[in-house]
Structures are given as structure tokens and as C-alpha cells.
Scaffold this motif. Structure first.
Motif, PDB file in Angstrom:
ATOM      1  N   LEU A  65    -104.118 -25.482  33.615  1.00 19.74           N
ATOM      2  CA  LEU A  65    -104.607 -25.746  32.261  1.00 19.74           C
ATOM      3  C   LEU A  65    -104.140 -24.707  31.246  1.00 19.74           C
ATOM      4  CD1 LEU A  65    -108.261 -26.923  33.067  1.00 19.74           C
ATOM      5  CD2 LEU A  65    -106.335 -28.335  32.326  1.00 19.74           C
ATOM      6  N   ASP A  66    -103.300 -23.770  31.676  1.00 19.00           N
ATOM      7  CA  ASP A  66    -102.788 -22.737  30.771  1.00 19.00           C
ATOM      8  C   ASP A  66    -101.263 -22.673  30.862  1.00 19.00           C
ATOM      9  OD1 ASP A  66    -102.378 -20.585  29.109  1.00 19.00           O
ATOM     10  OD2 ASP A  66    -103.433 -19.118  30.373  1.00 19.00           O
ATOM     11  N   PRO A  67    -100.568 -23.736  30.427  1.00 14.99           N
ATOM     12  CA  PRO A  67     -99.108 -23.745  30.544  1.00 14.99           C
ATOM     13  C   PRO A  67     -98.414 -22.724  29.656  1.00 14.99           C
ATOM     14  CG  PRO A  67     -99.862 -25.651  29.285  1.00 14.99           C
ATOM     15  CD  PRO A  67    -101.086 -25.000  29.855  1.00 14.99           C
ATOM     16  N   ALA A  68     -99.110 -22.216  28.640  1.00 12.03           N
ATOM     17  CA  ALA A  68     -98.487 -21.189  27.796  1.00 12.03           C
ATOM     18  C   ALA A  68     -98.317 -19.882  28.557  1.00 12.03           C
ATOM     19  CB  ALA A  68     -99.339 -20.964  26.549  1.00 12.03           C
ATOM     20  N   THR A  69     -99.265 -19.585  29.443  1.00  5.54           N
ATOM     21  CA  THR A  69     -99.188 -18.356  30.238  1.00  5.54           C
ATOM     22  C   THR A  69     -98.424 -18.570  31.535  1.00  5.54           C
ATOM     23  OG1 THR A  69    -101.298 -17.587  29.353  1.00  5.54           O
ATOM     24  CG2 THR A  69    -100.561 -16.581  31.418  1.00  5.54           C
ATOM     25  N   PHE A  70     -98.615 -19.740  32.136  1.00 13.09           N
ATOM     26  CA  PHE A  70     -97.993 -20.043  33.429  1.00 13.09           C
ATOM     27  C   PHE A  70     -96.974 -21.159  33.213  1.00 13.09           C
ATOM     28  CE2 PHE A  70    -102.267 -18.403  34.258  1.00 13.09           C
ATOM     29  CZ  PHE A  70    -101.969 -17.331  35.102  1.00 13.09           C
ATOM     30  N   SER A  71     -95.737 -20.764  33.010  1.00  7.92           N
ATOM     31  CA  SER A  71     -94.684 -21.684  32.585  1.00  7.92           C
ATOM     32  C   SER A  71     -94.095 -22.476  33.752  1.00  7.92           C
ATOM     33  CB  SER A  71     -93.565 -20.886  31.909  1.00  7.92           C
ATOM     34  OG  SER A  71     -92.432 -21.701  31.662  1.00  7.92           O
ATOM     35  N   SER A  72     -93.753 -23.735  33.455  1.00  2.00           N
ATOM     36  CA  SER A  72     -93.034 -24.592  34.402  1.00  2.00           C
ATOM     37  C   SER A  72     -91.537 -24.648  34.090  1.00  2.00           C
ATOM     38  CB  SER A  72     -93.573 -26.026  34.331  1.00  2.00           C
ATOM     39  OG  SER A  72     -94.938 -26.074  34.627  1.00  2.00           O
ATOM     40  N   MET A 298     -96.537 -26.175  43.941  1.00  2.00           N
ATOM     41  CA  MET A 298     -95.748 -26.108  42.713  1.00  2.00           C
ATOM     42  C   MET A 298     -95.717 -24.654  42.261  1.00  2.00           C
ATOM     43  SD  MET A 298     -94.312 -28.813  41.310  1.00  2.00           S
ATOM     44  CE  MET A 298     -94.269 -30.578  41.655  1.00  2.00           C
ATOM     45  N   ARG A 299     -94.666 -24.325  41.563  1.00  2.00           N
ATOM     46  CA  ARG A 299     -94.510 -22.955  41.082  1.00  2.00           C
ATOM     47  C   ARG A 299     -94.709 -22.881  39.580  1.00  2.00           C
ATOM     48  NH1 ARG A 299     -88.840 -19.576  40.916  1.00  2.00           N
ATOM     49  NH2 ARG A 299     -89.447 -18.065  39.320  1.00  2.00           N
ATOM     50  N   ARG A 300     -95.259 -21.768  39.141  1.00  2.00           N
ATOM     51  CA  ARG A 300     -95.279 -21.404  37.737  1.00  2.00           C
ATOM     52  C   ARG A 300     -94.732 -19.972  37.614  1.00  2.00           C
ATOM     53  NH1 ARG A 300     -95.809 -26.074  37.885  1.00  2.00           N
ATOM     54  NH2 ARG A 300     -97.550 -27.354  37.135  1.00  2.00           N
ATOM     55  N   THR A 301     -94.354 -19.589  36.421  1.00  2.00           N
ATOM     56  CA  THR A 301     -93.868 -18.232  36.179  1.00  2.00           C
ATOM     57  C   THR A 301     -94.639 -17.629  35.017  1.00  2.00           C
ATOM     58  OG1 THR A 301     -91.651 -18.889  36.908  1.00  2.00           O
ATOM     59  CG2 THR A 301     -91.837 -16.811  35.698  1.00  2.00           C
ATOM     60  N   CYS A 302     -95.120 -16.406  35.200  1.00  2.00           N
ATOM     61  CA  CYS A 302     -95.921 -15.752  34.158  1.00  2.00           C
ATOM     62  C   CYS A 302     -95.066 -15.447  32.938  1.00  2.00           C
ATOM     63  CB  CYS A 302     -96.520 -14.444  34.681  1.00  2.00           C
ATOM     64  SG  CYS A 302     -97.723 -14.630  35.990  1.00  2.00           S
ATOM     65  N   THR A 303     -95.558 -15.819  31.773  1.00  2.00           N
ATOM     66  CA  THR A 303     -94.871 -15.490  30.528  1.00  2.00           C
ATOM     67  C   THR A 303     -95.378 -14.178  29.935  1.00  2.00           C
ATOM     68  OG1 THR A 303     -96.472 -16.757  29.229  1.00  2.00           O
ATOM     69  CG2 THR A 303     -94.496 -17.928  30.009  1.00  2.00           C
ATOM     70  N   ARG A 304     -96.485 -13.670  30.472  1.00  2.00           N
ATOM     71  CA  ARG A 304     -97.061 -12.407  30.009  1.00  2.00           C
ATOM     72  C   ARG A 304     -97.881 -11.791  31.139  1.00  2.00           C
ATOM     73  NH1 ARG A 304    -102.563 -13.001  28.914  1.00  2.00           N
ATOM     74  NH2 ARG A 304    -103.324 -15.173  28.844  1.00  2.00           N
ATOM     75  N   LEU A 308    -105.772 -12.764  37.012  1.00  2.00           N
ATOM     76  CA  LEU A 308    -106.147 -14.021  37.651  1.00  2.00           C
ATOM     77  C   LEU A 308    -106.820 -13.712  38.980  1.00  2.00           C
ATOM     78  CD1 LEU A 308    -105.918 -17.194  37.569  1.00  2.00           C
ATOM     79  CD2 LEU A 308    -103.895 -16.916  39.034  1.00  2.00           C
ATOM     80  N   GLY A 309    -108.022 -14.191  39.148  1.00  2.00           N
ATOM     81  CA  GLY A 309    -108.727 -14.001  40.415  1.00  2.00           C
ATOM     82  C   GLY A 309    -108.863 -12.545  40.818  1.00  2.00           C
ATOM     83  N   GLY A 310    -109.019 -11.679  39.827  1.00  2.00           N
ATOM     84  CA  GLY A 310    -109.183 -10.263  40.125  1.00  2.00           C
ATOM     85  C   GLY A 310    -107.880  -9.517  40.362  1.00  2.00           C
ATOM     86  N   GLN A 311    -106.755 -10.182  40.208  1.00  2.00           N
ATOM     87  CA  GLN A 311    -105.447  -9.548  40.404  1.00  2.00           C
ATOM     88  C   GLN A 311    -104.695  -9.465  39.085  1.00  2.00           C
ATOM     89  OE1 GLN A 311    -104.281  -8.399  43.600  1.00  2.00           O
ATOM     90  NE2 GLN A 311    -106.486  -8.681  43.905  1.00  2.00           N
ATOM     91  N   GLN A 312    -103.857  -8.442  38.969  1.00  2.00           N
ATOM     92  CA  GLN A 312    -103.056  -8.246  37.766  1.00  2.00           C
ATOM     93  C   GLN A 312    -101.646  -8.771  38.005  1.00  2.00           C
ATOM     94  OE1 GLN A 312    -104.341  -7.132  34.853  1.00  2.00           O
ATOM     95  NE2 GLN A 312    -106.330  -7.073  35.909  1.00  2.00           N
ATOM     96  N   LEU A 313    -101.318  -9.882  37.339  1.00  2.00           N
ATOM     97  CA  LEU A 313     -99.998 -10.482  37.462  1.00  2.00           C
ATOM     98  C   LEU A 313     -99.150 -10.026  36.289  1.00  2.00           C
ATOM     99  CD1 LEU A 313    -102.017 -12.258  39.105  1.00  2.00           C
ATOM    100  CD2 LEU A 313    -100.591 -14.232  38.532  1.00  2.00           C
ATOM    101  N   ARG A 314     -97.868  -9.820  36.534  1.00  2.00           N
ATOM    102  CA  ARG A 314     -96.985  -9.314  35.487  1.00  2.00           C
ATOM    103  C   ARG A 314     -96.029 -10.398  34.996  1.00  2.00           C
ATOM    104  NH1 ARG A 314     -94.646  -3.468  36.612  1.00  2.00           N
ATOM    105  NH2 ARG A 314     -94.792  -3.450  34.345  1.00  2.00           N
ATOM    106  N   ALA A 315     -95.618 -10.271  33.752  1.00  2.00           N
ATOM    107  CA  ALA A 315     -94.673 -11.223  33.163  1.00  2.00           C
ATOM    108  C   ALA A 315     -93.427 -11.323  34.031  1.00  2.00           C
ATOM    109  CB  ALA A 315     -94.298 -10.782  31.746  1.00  2.00           C
ATOM    110  N   GLY A 316     -92.981 -12.564  34.243  1.00  2.00           N
ATOM    111  CA  GLY A 316     -91.773 -12.804  35.018  1.00  2.00           C
ATOM    112  C   GLY A 316     -92.012 -13.045  36.493  1.00  2.00           C
ATOM    113  N   GLU A 317     -93.238 -12.799  36.978  1.00  2.00           N
ATOM    114  CA  GLU A 317     -93.503 -13.003  38.399  1.00  2.00           C
ATOM    115  C   GLU A 317     -93.797 -14.466  38.702  1.00  2.00           C
ATOM    116  OE1 GLU A 317     -95.090  -8.651  39.850  1.00  2.00           O
ATOM    117  OE2 GLU A 317     -96.579 -10.054  39.054  1.00  2.00           O
TER     118      GLU A 317
END
Length: 410
Positions: A65-72, A298-304, A308-317
Motif C-alpha cells: 500500500l506504499d508504492p512511493a516508498t517500495f517501488s516496483s 514479489m520484489r520491491r526496492t526502497c526509494t528512501r 519496517l517491522g522494527g528494522q531499518q531499511l535503506r534506500a536502494g535495498e
């Protein structure tokens, strides 16, 4: 800095992209462990590089539900765990973010509207009945090759208004288009992939040219070529969208049709329930889609950078949404491993995705599966496996290559 970041992360105890988990049918326990202990976890090393796993129903929906942050978008990495080489990075509408995704999806969607589906259902029923009439009784045959493949490929031929006698080409192109495995990284495989995709594009370009010279019709190719959003795609965009429609319209339903045989064999009482109450059949179709989970991830890629779920995800991962795990989430589906044709919330599965990327052809898949179940129920037969099935070697599509079976009364 990187080592400190690694130490702070919940590191998965197993690489759930390992194809042996799927070919050997050992995927359940690793995902159960991740859902319980680390619903968002980091795998630092795999054949596809480092990746985040998201394994619970709620968190996968949150990401979708957050395609701006998690890009396809193919520009950020596309929709599967494997990073595509530049020459095979497919820019289709599922591998796109708004507004491109929105515009192109609108071209395809009318082919699956209620009136279209009512017409498709008539054809599905007729073809399924004819196929079952021709199946051998009391003899061993391959369910995948004799039932799952022809039923789903046949529907593709209808959607594309494509010659039935060329159906074997569609299957081969589908197998290449949906293949995600370590073998795809070899130069030899990439050369074969490019040769097949080039042949597919040439064949469909001939169909596009025919449609362009004719008034618009309801078939998908005509809708594409006569639209503003998809009428002037470049060759790679045309190839990518054809591959998407072939894989999406074939492999997923094919694998659910094969999974149905396994589910009814493991839980034979469910077929008796369906015979006693045929009103359960539509729900049973949803339940087999949940139970089989024909698209593993399915895969998404972080744009920023994002939490998420207590973890810190970085842009590009890369972030892998494990649908196969979410559909076994006990907090949503009690006794989730059981195939239950009366499951009250079977429709809550995420096998079709969630949010803006939810499968555009979901209703057609439901019709095909309902019709298959109706045929088995109405004929008073059981499909009995004869020996071990060969499972698909893929962390992307969850299904079967071969499944020896026999039709018996009962």
C-alpha cells in the motif's frame, strides 16, 4: 559503518530464496520461524545478493500500500529477487510505478470486466468439458501437460486471438519469461533467453501489425495497439508487456490447477464436502490459490530509508514480499496448512498481490479454477497421484513441472 549496520539487523538464519526449499517442499518451517521471530529479516548473502524478507500478512500489505516508498519499477530493480542484466530488464506495466503503471493498466483492465468475463466463462466451461472427455481413464498421464497447461494456454490463445496450433510456442516463451533461478545468470542461458524473447517479439509484432490495420476489437493485442498509453511502445517495452501477460495469464493459474490435485489428495474429505455442497466451489477456488500460492514472491526496492517491522531499511535495498509465507500466517488463517474448502476468510489471501498491483486477471483465474473443480465434482471422479511430482526449481513461481496421475471413480 556497514558492519555496524549489519550487526543491528535481524539476520535470517536461512536463505529462503534457496530453490532446494521448493523442489524438496521444505519451505514451510523456515518461513514459520521467520514469521514468529523476525517478520522482517536481512539475508546478506544469496545467489541474488543481499535482500530483506517480509513474511507476515500485515507487513506485506503495508508494503504493497506504499508504492512511493517500495517501488516496483524496472528502473529501480524490477519485481523479482534476481537483478536483471540491462539487456533483459523488462519494462512492463507491473514493473512500473504510477503514473506509467496507472495508464497502462487501464488499457488492459477492460479485457477483464464483468461482461467480458461472462463470455470467457462460457468458453472455459466448454473447453474444460471437452478436455475431460478426452482424458484417459484408468491410465497414468501427466496432469501438468495434459490438463493444467492446455487449459491455461488455451485461455491465452483466446485473450490474444492467437492461433491454437502455435500454443506450444506460448508455453515455451512463458517458461522462459517466468524463470527465476541461479541458472539465469549464465551467459549461455542469457543468450538462449534473448533468442526466445526475440522470436516472441517478432511473432507478436506481426500480430500487432494486423491489429493496427483493423478496427479495434476486444482482444488484448488490439486494446494495446489502439491505445494512447501502449500503442507506441518501444521494442523492449512491447516484449516486456507480452512476457508479463503470457506469464501472468498462464503460469499462476497452471500451478494452482496442479496444486489442487495435491491438496485433494492430502485432504480427500474436502472433495466429499464439495460434492455434498457445491456452493462451496467458489470458496474452494480461493482456498487453493491461498494454499498453493502460485507466485512465491514479489520484489520491491526502497526509494528512501524507512523503518519496517522494527528494522531499518535503506534506500536502494531490495525487499522480497513472500506471498507464500503470508498465506500461511496463522494469525490470519487458523490451521493455515490445512486445505479447507469452507475456510471463511480464504479470500484474504495475498496470492494476487494487494493494492495497486493486485492481479488484473484475478477474476479469470477464479473462473478457470471453479470450472475445473466443478468438472471433477460433477463427474464423480478422483485424481490420484502416481508417484512423486516434479516441483518447479524456482523461488518465484511455486508449482510443478510434471505430475503423474490416474483418474479413478469415487
Amino acid at each position: 559503518m556497514a558492519s555496524v549496520l549489519e550487526e543491528a539487523r535481524a539476520v535470517a538464519p536461512v536463505d529462503v530464496s534457496d530453490i532446494a526449499l521448493y523442489t524438496e517442499d521444505r519451505w514451510r518451517e523456515p518461513f514459520a520461524q521467520l514469521r514468529a521471530a523476525m517478520p522482517v529479516s536481512w539475508c546478506p548473502d544469496s545467489p541474488y545478493g543481499g535482500y530483506w524478507s517480509v513474511t507476515t500478512h500485515a507487513l506485506i500489505q503495508q508494503v504493497e500500500l506504499d508504492p512511493a516508498t517500495f517501488s516496483s519499477s524496472w528502473e529501480n530493480g524490477n519485481i523479482v529477487i534476481a537483478d536483471p542484466p540491462p539487456q533483459s530488464n523488462l519494462p512492463n506495466f507491473i514493473a512500473a510505478d504510477p503514473p506509467v503503471h496507472t495508464a497502462q493498466r487501464k488499457v488492459i483492465a477492460p479485457a477483464f470486466n464483468p461482461s467480458q468475463m461472462a463470455e470467457r466463462e462460457k468458453v472455459v466451461r466448454r473447453r474444460t468439458r471437452e478436455l475431460f472427455d478426452a482424458l484417459p481413464v484408468g491410465e497414468t498421464f501427466d496432469w501438468v501437460e495434459s490438463v493444467s497447461v492446455p487449459l491455461t494456454i488455451g485461455m491465452l490463445c483466446i485473450l490474444f486471438d492467437f492461433p491454437w496450433e502455435e500454443r506450444h510456442d506460448l508455453k515455451r516463451w512463458s517458461d522462459y519469461g517466468g524463470n527465476v533461478s541461479p541458472e539465469t545468470a549464465s551467459e549461455e542461458y542469457r543468450a538462449a533467453w534473448m533468442a526466445e524473447m526475440t522470436a516472441m517479439l517478432a511473432r507478436f509484432d506481426a500480430e500487432f501489425a494486423k491489429r493496427k490495420a483493423m478496427p479495434p476489437t476486444d482482444d488484448l493485442l488490439s486494446r494495446m495497439v489502439h491505445s494512447e498509453a501502449m500503442g507506441n511502445l518501444n521494442p523492449m517495452e512491447r516484449l516486456a508487456n507480452i512476457a508479463l501477460l503470457i506469464v501472468g495469464g498462464n503460469d499462476t493459474t497452471r500451478n494452482s490447477m496442479s496444486g489442487l490435485v495435491e491438496a485433494l489428495h492430502l485432504y480427500p474429505g474436502e472433495l466429499d464436502r464439495l460434492r455434498a455442497d457445491r456452493s462451496l466451489i467458489p470458496n474452494a477456488a480461493q482456498e487453493i490459490i491461498r494454499w498453493q500460492s502460485p507466485v512465491t514472491h514479489m520484489r520491491r526496492t526502497c526509494t528512501r530509508d524507512v523503518e519496517l517491522g522494527g528494522q531499518q531499511l535503506r534506500a536502494g535495498e531490495k525487499v522480497i514480499l513472500w506471498y507464500i509465507s503470508a498465506n500461511r500466517d496463522e494469525s490470519v488463517f487458523p490451521d493455515a496448512e490445512r486445505f479447507d474448502v469452507g475456510r471463511e476468510n480464504a479470500r484474504r489471501h495475498v496470492a494476487f498481490g494487494h493494492g495497486i498491483h493486485r492481479c488484473v486477471g484475478a477474476r479469470l483465474a477464479e473462473i478457470q479454477l471453479c470450472t475445473l473443480i466443478e468438472e471433477i465434482v460433477g463427474r464423480g471422479i478422483r485424481i490420484e497421484p502416481q508417484g512423486e511430482a516434479e516441483r518447479l526449481a524456482s523461488p518465484f513461481l511455486h508449482g510443478f513441472v510434471h505430475m503423474p496421475v490416474r483418474i479413478v471413480a469415487g
